[in-house]
Design a protein around this motif. Structure first.
Motif, PDB file in Angstrom:
ATOM      1  N   GLY A   1      51.131 -16.552   8.499  1.00  0.00           N
ATOM      2  CA  GLY A   1      49.999 -15.661   8.812  1.00  0.00           C
ATOM      3  C   GLY A   1      50.391 -14.583   9.806  1.00  0.00           C
ATOM      4  O   GLY A   1      50.049 -13.411   9.640  1.00  0.00           O
ATOM      5  N   ILE A   2      51.118 -14.992  10.846  1.00  0.00           N
ATOM      6  CA  ILE A   2      51.526 -14.020  11.878  1.00  0.00           C
ATOM      7  C   ILE A   2      52.479 -12.987  11.262  1.00  0.00           C
ATOM      8  O   ILE A   2      52.317 -11.772  11.452  1.00  0.00           O
TER       9      ILE A   2
ATOM     10  N   ASN B   1      50.715 -10.453   9.087  1.00  0.00           N
ATOM     11  CA  ASN B   1      49.977  -9.448   9.849  1.00  0.00           C
ATOM     12  C   ASN B   1      50.896  -8.462  10.554  1.00  0.00           C
ATOM     13  O   ASN B   1      50.594  -7.280  10.653  1.00  0.00           O
TER      14      ASN B   1
ATOM     15  N   ALA C   1      52.017  -6.099   7.988  1.00  0.00           N
ATOM     16  CA  ALA C   1      50.938  -5.169   7.651  1.00  0.00           C
ATOM     17  C   ALA C   1      50.784  -4.086   8.711  1.00  0.00           C
ATOM     18  O   ALA C   1      50.324  -2.979   8.427  1.00  0.00           O
ATOM     19  N   GLU C   2      51.179  -4.400   9.946  1.00  0.00           N
ATOM     20  CA  GLU C   2      51.103  -3.415  11.030  1.00  0.00           C
ATOM     21  C   GLU C   2      52.339  -2.529  11.082  1.00  0.00           C
ATOM     22  O   GLU C   2      52.470  -1.694  11.966  1.00  0.00           O
TER      23      GLU C   2
ATOM     24  N   LYS D   1      46.894 -20.787  21.887  1.00  0.00           N
ATOM     25  CA  LYS D   1      46.268 -21.026  20.579  1.00  0.00           C
ATOM     26  C   LYS D   1      44.949 -21.763  20.784  1.00  0.00           C
ATOM     27  O   LYS D   1      44.902 -22.620  21.668  1.00  0.00           O
ATOM     28  N   PRO D   2      43.930 -21.572  19.998  1.00  0.00           N
ATOM     29  CA  PRO D   2      43.873 -20.542  18.969  1.00  0.00           C
ATOM     30  C   PRO D   2      43.616 -19.175  19.584  1.00  0.00           C
ATOM     31  O   PRO D   2      42.863 -19.079  20.551  1.00  0.00           O
ATOM     32  N   PHE D   3      44.218 -18.149  19.043  1.00  0.00           N
ATOM     33  CA  PHE D   3      44.121 -16.806  19.622  1.00  0.00           C
ATOM     34  C   PHE D   3      43.380 -15.884  18.651  1.00  0.00           C
ATOM     35  O   PHE D   3      43.198 -16.224  17.475  1.00  0.00           O
ATOM     36  N   HIS D   4      42.969 -14.741  19.156  1.00  0.00           N
ATOM     37  CA  HIS D   4      42.366 -13.726  18.278  1.00  0.00           C
ATOM     38  C   HIS D   4      43.481 -12.845  17.739  1.00  0.00           C
ATOM     39  O   HIS D   4      44.345 -12.397  18.504  1.00  0.00           O
ATOM     40  N   LEU D   5      43.424 -12.591  16.451  1.00  0.00           N
ATOM     41  CA  LEU D   5      44.467 -11.786  15.814  1.00  0.00           C
ATOM     42  C   LEU D   5      44.594 -10.424  16.488  1.00  0.00           C
ATOM     43  O   LEU D   5      45.703  -9.956  16.785  1.00  0.00           O
ATOM     44  N   ARG D   6      43.434  -9.796  16.762  1.00  0.00           N
ATOM     45  CA  ARG D   6      43.477  -8.450  17.361  1.00  0.00           C
ATOM     46  C   ARG D   6      44.137  -8.494  18.740  1.00  0.00           C
ATOM     47  O   ARG D   6      44.858  -7.578  19.122  1.00  0.00           O
TER      48      ARG D   6
ATOM     49  N   LEU E   1      47.893  -8.769  18.266  1.00  0.00           N
ATOM     50  CA  LEU E   1      48.486  -7.489  17.851  1.00  0.00           C
ATOM     51  C   LEU E   1      48.512  -6.500  19.016  1.00  0.00           C
ATOM     52  O   LEU E   1      49.477  -5.747  19.191  1.00  0.00           O
TER      53      LEU E   1
ATOM     54  N   LYS F   1      44.854 -27.899  17.737  1.00  0.00           N
ATOM     55  CA  LYS F   1      44.828 -26.449  17.954  1.00  0.00           C
ATOM     56  C   LYS F   1      45.615 -25.691  16.891  1.00  0.00           C
ATOM     57  O   LYS F   1      45.250 -24.568  16.553  1.00  0.00           O
TER      58      LYS F   1
ATOM     59  N   ALA G   1      44.085 -22.773  14.960  1.00  0.00           N
ATOM     60  CA  ALA G   1      44.624 -21.420  15.149  1.00  0.00           C
ATOM     61  C   ALA G   1      44.933 -20.801  13.792  1.00  0.00           C
ATOM     62  O   ALA G   1      44.672 -19.617  13.566  1.00  0.00           O
TER      63      ALA G   1
ATOM     64  N   ARG H   1      41.660 -19.796  12.061  1.00  0.00           N
ATOM     65  CA  ARG H   1      41.108 -18.569  12.645  1.00  0.00           C
ATOM     66  C   ARG H   1      41.927 -17.353  12.213  1.00  0.00           C
ATOM     67  O   ARG H   1      41.388 -16.318  11.859  1.00  0.00           O
ATOM     68  N   LEU H   2      43.261 -17.537  12.244  1.00  0.00           N
ATOM     69  CA  LEU H   2      44.146 -16.433  11.878  1.00  0.00           C
ATOM     70  C   LEU H   2      43.902 -15.995  10.434  1.00  0.00           C
ATOM     71  O   LEU H   2      43.794 -14.800  10.145  1.00  0.00           O
TER      72      LEU H   2
ATOM     73  N   GLU I   1      40.505 -14.279  10.217  1.00  0.00           N
ATOM     74  CA  GLU I   1      40.548 -12.942  10.817  1.00  0.00           C
ATOM     75  C   GLU I   1      41.382 -11.985   9.974  1.00  0.00           C
ATOM     76  O   GLU I   1      41.094 -10.794   9.907  1.00  0.00           O
TER      77      GLU I   1
ATOM     78  N   ARG J   1      41.910  -7.276   7.088  1.00  0.00           N
ATOM     79  CA  ARG J   1      42.643  -6.578   6.015  1.00  0.00           C
ATOM     80  C   ARG J   1      41.779  -6.243   4.801  1.00  0.00           C
ATOM     81  O   ARG J   1      42.279  -5.710   3.823  1.00  0.00           O
TER      82      ARG J   1
ATOM     83  N   ARG K   1      45.467 -22.088   2.023  1.00  0.00           N
ATOM     84  CA  ARG K   1      45.947 -22.315   3.387  1.00  0.00           C
ATOM     85  C   ARG K   1      44.820 -22.862   4.278  1.00  0.00           C
ATOM     86  O   ARG K   1      45.000 -23.809   5.020  1.00  0.00           O
TER      87      ARG K   1
END
Lengths: 249, 365
Positions: A30-31, A34, A37-38, A116-121, A124, B149, B153, B156-157, B160, B165, B179
């Protein structure tokens, strides 16, 4: 776990090669997706030893490092990287979120810490800030990578310096960044808050005392008399200034 | 870091106790030597005093005093042939009394030291067990925190990512949904384990044994975990005759088989992949199911501790297995099997075998 040989790249070419060290496959994927994508290039591995080898062998612009890893833990990876003289920025990304854990991560040489858990924004944004700061550091201050003051010399690129007594000193990433920030002010006073903002970017350290401690370390390395400094001058109640010619008055 | 601090504190306490024991031992030794010297001194004083009497008796003999008169005045002396000596029986008595006292002091000192050593040993063990439990609890908290967690995580990822996107193509959407479902399943599994362990601890689980087809349970567990295993380059091989029926609570038996298989997959994956074999056979004491893996194994002396609650090998940060659990899976197995489980390994890197057995259905229990 993520495929260690995975490398993803994509447009737009914002640049920046990022290593994601994360043993949770879904998270790593996932990371990476993203980041790509950036516009960054992203690679991932879930093993501590592999991460260490890759960081030492390659030039990454940033490492996102988990703490609980297979084999070698993230703190040790970070410490080994710094011991080897590599100053690649490291952002800890971990479930361990206590104050002790944060202090340990930053003490090991990490640049930032996100739990964790973190906000994606938020992730970034932090990635962007660290890379921007690193870009700023990469730009030569007035064309100089070698800073000479008195009989001292600091090589900002090599993170090394030679003191007046001929002794060689390693500089941490933060020490070198502080020198650069002070150098760019060309003798003007730089406040502690400005130094924190420029060098750390986020309020990851609890107080401006961190700056004072770091300046003390620089003085011990390069001043003949650290108690009566002539290059790294304290301006009481404001901040610091750096005089390459020295303050003999 | 906290684990190291905990161990260093425990070690410091143990060293203090050891030093205290050494000091006490030295003190008792000194007391014993001192008492012995004092007793010897008392005996010597008495003998010296008697020697003065011997001289006085000799002088009296020289003045013509009769032997009987001298013996009456000095009852502890023997007078014969014009010479006076201390009665040998009295000398023997003094020596005997000295030896007896020394022996008593030795017993008293030894007893004191033995009691002290025993008390220290009990304290030592208590401190060690306490530290061990605290370390395991810390491991547990770290593991639960990581295990809860991480999927959270990831969930949430993914959510989000979908939000940031925008609409994805059907294939990509299917990947993201899969997933999320997998993360949800992992959370669900984790919560079940925590609840099961808690219920078992409070004795809230009642088992209702009935004839159960072991082959069916094993196939079901293997099917559920097949994807996870193949992702980690682990092959599952089943050798369980279909006619084998065991007398077990079906839910408990399913949990036992699944936990053992999960554990074997994790251990094998940590060793870089390999094979897990489930083999069942009849013996005199029932039907045995052996779950054998080619994984990381464990030191043979850990064979019992491996079923301890929260047990996880090594440091919580330096994970030994890719999806290290909470240290509850094998604990639950041991509780549900009421001790009818055994773990064997020749050592780290040598794989492991877990053996569980139930009465065969139809047998008298």
């Amino acid at each position: 776990m993520s495929d260690p040989n995975t490398e993803r790249s994509g447009a737009p070419a914002r640049g920046g090669r990022i290593l994601v060290v994360e043993d949770e496959r879904h998270l790593a994927e996932g990371i990476c997706e993203n980041l790509v994508a950036e516009g960054y290039r992203a690679e991932s591995t879930g093993e501590g030893e592999v991460a260490l080898q890759w960081i030492l062998a390659n030039e990454y612009d940033l490492v996102l490092l988990d703490v609980m890893l297979l084999g070698m833990d993230g703190y040790t990876v970070c410490e080994e990287v710094r011991k080897a003289g590599k100053q690649t920025p490291i952002l800890f990304l971990t479930a361990k979120g206590s104050v002790d854990d944060r202090i340990r991560g930053l003490g090991a040489g990490g640049d930032d810490y996100l739990t964790k858990p973190f906000h994606l924004r938020e992730l970034l944004a932090r990635v962007q800030t660290i890379l921007r700061r690193w870009d700023w550091y990469g730009q030569e201050a007035g064309g100089a990578t070698l800073v000479r003051f008195g009989e001292n010399e600091i090589d900002l690129r090599a993170f090394r310096g030679t003191a007046w007594d001929g002794q060689e000193h390693e500089l941490t990433q933060k020490e070198a960044m502080v020198v650069k920030a002070l150098l760019e002010a060309k003798g003007d006073v730089v406040s502690r808050d400005d130094l924190l903002e420029t060098v750390w970017g986020y309020e990851v350290y609890p107080s401006t005392r961190t700056i004072d401690t770091l300046l003390q370390r620089l003085r011990k390395k390069f001043e003949r008399d650290p108690d009566a400094p002539v290059y790294f001058i304290t301006v009481r109640g404001v901040g610091y200034r750096f005089l390459t010619e020295g303050n003999e008055s | 870091m906290r684990a190291a601090l905990l161990w260093s504190r425990t070690r410091a306490l143990q060293i203090c106790m050891f030093l205290l024991l050494v000091i006490c031992f030295a003190q008792v030794l000194w007391w014993f030597v001192d008492q012995r010297m004092f007793t010897a001194e008392v005996t010597e004083d008495a003998l010296a005093h008697y020697q003065v009497d011997v001289q006085a008796a000799a002088e009296l003999l020289a003045t013509g005093t009769s032997a009987s008169e001298i013996e009456m005045r000095f009852p502890h002396l023997d007078v014969a042939n014009g010479h006076a000596i201390v009665d040998p029986a009295i000398v023997d008595g003094l020596s005997h009394s000295e030896r007896q006292r020394v022996r008593r002091y030795a017993w008293e000192g030894g007893f004191f030291l033995a009691v002290l050593a025993m008390a220290m040993w009990i304290l030592w063990q208590t401190i060690r067990r306490e530290a061990d439990l605290r370390l395991r609890q810390q491991n547990f908290i770290a593991a639960v925190s990581h295990e809860l967690k991480s999927p959270l995580a990831s969930l949430r990822l993914t959510a989000e990512t979908m939000s940031l996107r925008g609409p994805a193509d059907p294939e990509r959407r299917a990947t993201l949904v899969a997933r999320m479902l997998s993360d949800t399943e992992r959370l669900d599994d984790m919560i079940h384990k925590l609840l099961d362990a808690s219920r078992l601890e409070r004795g809230k689980i009642e088992l209702h044994p009935e004839p159960v087809a072991l082959g069916h349970i094993v196939s079901e567990a293997a099917r559920e975990l097949k994807e996870r295993a193949s992702e980690r380059k682990v092959e599952i091989e089943i050798d369980v005759p279909h006619e084998l029926e065991v007398l077990a609570d079906p839910v408990a038996a399913r949990t036992v088989v699944r936990n053992l298989l999960e554990n074997a997959i994790q251990a094998t994956a940590a060793g870089g992949g390999g094979r897990v074999t489930l083999h069942a056979h009849r013996t005199q004491d029932g039907v045995h199911l052996e779950v054998k893996d080619t994984g990381i194994g464990f030191p043979p002396n850990e064979a019992k501790r491996i079923f301890d609650k929260f047990y996880r090998p090594g440091d919580e940060m330096r994970r030994q297995v890719r999806t290290a659990g909470t240290g509850l899976g094998l604990y639950i197995v041991e509780k549900l099997m009421s001790g009818r489980v055994r773990a064997m390994s020749l050592g780290p890197g040598q794989g492991a075998t877990f053996d569980v057995w139930w009465p065969e259905a139809g047998e008298d229990v």
